[in-house]
Design a protein around this motif. Structure first.
Motif: not given
Length: 96
Positions: A10-28
């Protein structure tokens, strides 16, 4: 302990919405395809067709008589001389 995994997701999903992890996970994504260029073709040379028969008196091999059959490879010395001088000169000078 079992709730820690759910909480971290849940924490990762929330951080992903803010843009921190979204770039890392969607590069492939879809890999780009490398296209190979066309190979250059060799210049076409006219093949000299040496007719069947006996040939002799070649400048490089004066004593050798070459027997050429209908089917099969032509001797390298005979073919080289024909390419150098021409088929007419070969037939006039060397055909027995």
């Amino acid at each position: 302990m079992a709730n820690i995994k759910k909480a971290s997701r849940i924490i990762h999903k929330i951080e992903g919405e803010s843009g921190e992890i979204a770039n890392k996970s969607r590069t492939s994504g879809k890999k780009s395809v490398v296209r190979k260029g066309r190979k250059s073709t060799k210049a076409k040379t006219t093949a000299i067709k040496i007719p069947a028969g006996k040939y002799g008196n070649l400048p490089g091999h004066p004593d050798v008589i070459f027997q050429v059959k209908e089917k099969g490879p032509r001797p390298k010395a005979l073919k080289a001389y024909a390419e150098e001088m021409g088929i007419e000169a070969l037939l006039d000078k060397c055909r027995l």
